[in-house]
Scaffold this motif. Structure first.
Motif, mmCIF file in Angstrom:
data_model
loop_
_atom_site.group_PDB
_atom_site.id
_atom_site.type_symbol
_atom_site.label_atom_id
_atom_site.label_comp_id
_atom_site.label_asym_id
_atom_site.label_seq_id
_atom_site.Cartn_x
_atom_site.Cartn_y
_atom_site.Cartn_z
ATOM 1 N N ALA A 12 0.839 -1.195 0.000
ATOM 2 C CA ALA A 12 0.000 0.000 0.000
ATOM 3 C C ALA A 12 0.880 1.254 0.000
ATOM 4 C CB ALA A 12 -0.928 -0.008 1.203
ATOM 5 N N ARG A 13 1.988 1.186 0.726
ATOM 6 C CA ARG A 13 2.917 2.322 0.763
ATOM 7 C C ARG A 13 3.548 2.567 -0.605
ATOM 8 N NH1 ARG A 13 7.848 3.059 5.106
ATOM 9 N NH2 ARG A 13 8.502 5.086 4.348
ATOM 10 N N GLY A 14 3.896 1.489 -1.313
ATOM 11 C CA GLY A 14 4.455 1.631 -2.657
ATOM 12 C C GLY A 14 3.444 2.205 -3.633
ATOM 13 N N ALA A 15 2.203 1.712 -3.551
ATOM 14 C CA ALA A 15 1.143 2.225 -4.432
ATOM 15 C C ALA A 15 0.883 3.705 -4.137
ATOM 16 C CB ALA A 15 -0.133 1.404 -4.252
ATOM 17 N N GLN A 16 0.936 4.079 -2.846
ATOM 18 C CA GLN A 16 0.730 5.478 -2.468
ATOM 19 C C GLN A 16 1.854 6.359 -3.004
ATOM 20 O OE1 GLN A 16 -2.110 6.709 -0.902
ATOM 21 N NE2 GLN A 16 -1.214 8.618 -1.650
ATOM 22 N N ARG A 17 3.092 5.845 -2.979
ATOM 23 C CA ARG A 17 4.230 6.610 -3.519
ATOM 24 C C ARG A 17 3.984 6.916 -4.998
ATOM 25 N NH1 ARG A 17 9.893 6.622 -2.116
ATOM 26 N NH2 ARG A 17 9.023 6.402 -0.037
ATOM 27 N N LEU A 18 3.530 5.910 -5.754
ATOM 28 C CA LEU A 18 3.243 6.115 -7.178
ATOM 29 C C LEU A 18 2.118 7.129 -7.366
ATOM 30 C CD1 LEU A 18 3.532 2.448 -8.494
ATOM 31 C CD2 LEU A 18 5.150 4.326 -8.879
ATOM 32 N N ARG A 19 1.060 7.042 -6.556
ATOM 33 C CA ARG A 19 -0.050 8.002 -6.657
ATOM 34 C C ARG A 19 0.417 9.421 -6.324
ATOM 35 N NH1 ARG A 19 -2.967 3.842 -4.682
ATOM 36 N NH2 ARG A 19 -2.754 4.443 -2.503
ATOM 37 N N ASP A 20 1.226 9.537 -5.271
ATOM 38 C CA ASP A 20 1.682 10.862 -4.845
ATOM 39 C C ASP A 20 2.550 11.537 -5.899
ATOM 40 O OD1 ASP A 20 0.367 10.494 -2.437
ATOM 41 O OD2 ASP A 20 2.196 10.039 -1.290
ATOM 42 N N MET A 21 3.374 10.762 -6.581
ATOM 43 C CA MET A 21 4.286 11.354 -7.547
ATOM 44 C C MET A 21 3.662 11.531 -8.929
ATOM 45 S SD MET A 21 6.978 8.232 -8.297
ATOM 46 C CE MET A 21 7.869 9.012 -9.640
ATOM 47 N N ALA A 22 2.545 10.882 -9.197
ATOM 48 C CA ALA A 22 1.960 10.863 -10.542
ATOM 49 C C ALA A 22 1.731 12.249 -11.151
ATOM 50 C CB ALA A 22 0.680 10.035 -10.566
ATOM 51 N N PRO A 23 1.097 13.191 -10.455
ATOM 52 C CA PRO A 23 0.857 14.493 -11.111
ATOM 53 C C PRO A 23 2.144 15.184 -11.567
ATOM 54 C CG PRO A 23 -0.494 14.291 -9.140
ATOM 55 C CD PRO A 23 0.473 13.124 -9.119
#
Length: 172
Positions: free
Chosen positions: A123-134
């Motif tokens: 979940a932390r890895g998926a959140q990192r990807l979401r946070d950096m996406a924009p």
């Protein structure tokens, strides 16, 4: 930077022509120049990518591994990761070790092969990807913002052909 956007120190067609002549070769100086400039551009883009991913505590390799896991439902064997990323199994092991220490991925025994393992996007890895996406996708778009839609299509075709030809550099 020169007006054309090419580094003033970049090789010129005249330099390529002189080198080909100096070595008495029957090579196309323009082809040599394109290849040399492409190698230089690749190195420059690679350095920029590393600086970009460092903003998020990642490297290009670590990002690619996380993104590949996400693209495949969050779970994949290390051997499949290596094959799909075009790197060695040892490289994947090193990437996974670092990502696991940070809690961005986890490993568990494979359900299909009790001897093997699978990497799991946490979940932390998926959140990192979401946070950096924009920011990430905005910068990617800006990087090629000087190209029209048509030019990007042509570029993708040309790039695919050059990548296929790059095997000539590594061939025995």
């Amino acid at each position: 930077m020169a007006e054309s956007g090419i580094d003033d120190r970049a090789p010129t067609l005249d330099q390529a022509r002189r080198q080909v002549e100096h070595y008495g070769l029957n090579a196309d100086p323009q082809a040599v120049l394109v290849a040399v400039r492409l190698i230089s551009a690749g190195a420059r883009v690679g350095r920029a990518a590393e600086a970009h991913f460092a903003r998020f505590g990642l490297s290009t390799g670590r990002y690619r591994l996380l993104a590949d896991l996400e693209d495949h439902g969050g779970e994949k064997s290390p051997s499949h990761l290596a094959a799909d990323l075009g790197v060695s199994r040892a490289t994947v092991t090193g990437l996974l070790d670092g990502l696991e220490r940070e809690g961005l991925v986890a490993r568990r025994p494979s359900a299909e092969d009790g001897r093997g393992t699978v990497a799991i996007l946490t979940a932390r890895g998926a959140q990192r990807l979401r946070d950096m996406a924009p920011d990430h996708f905005g910068r990617l778009e800006a990087m090629v913002g000087g190209l029209s839609v048509e030019e990007r299509g042509v570029f993708l075709d040309l790039l695919a052909r050059v990548v296929r030809g790059s095997e000539a550099l590594a061939a025995d």
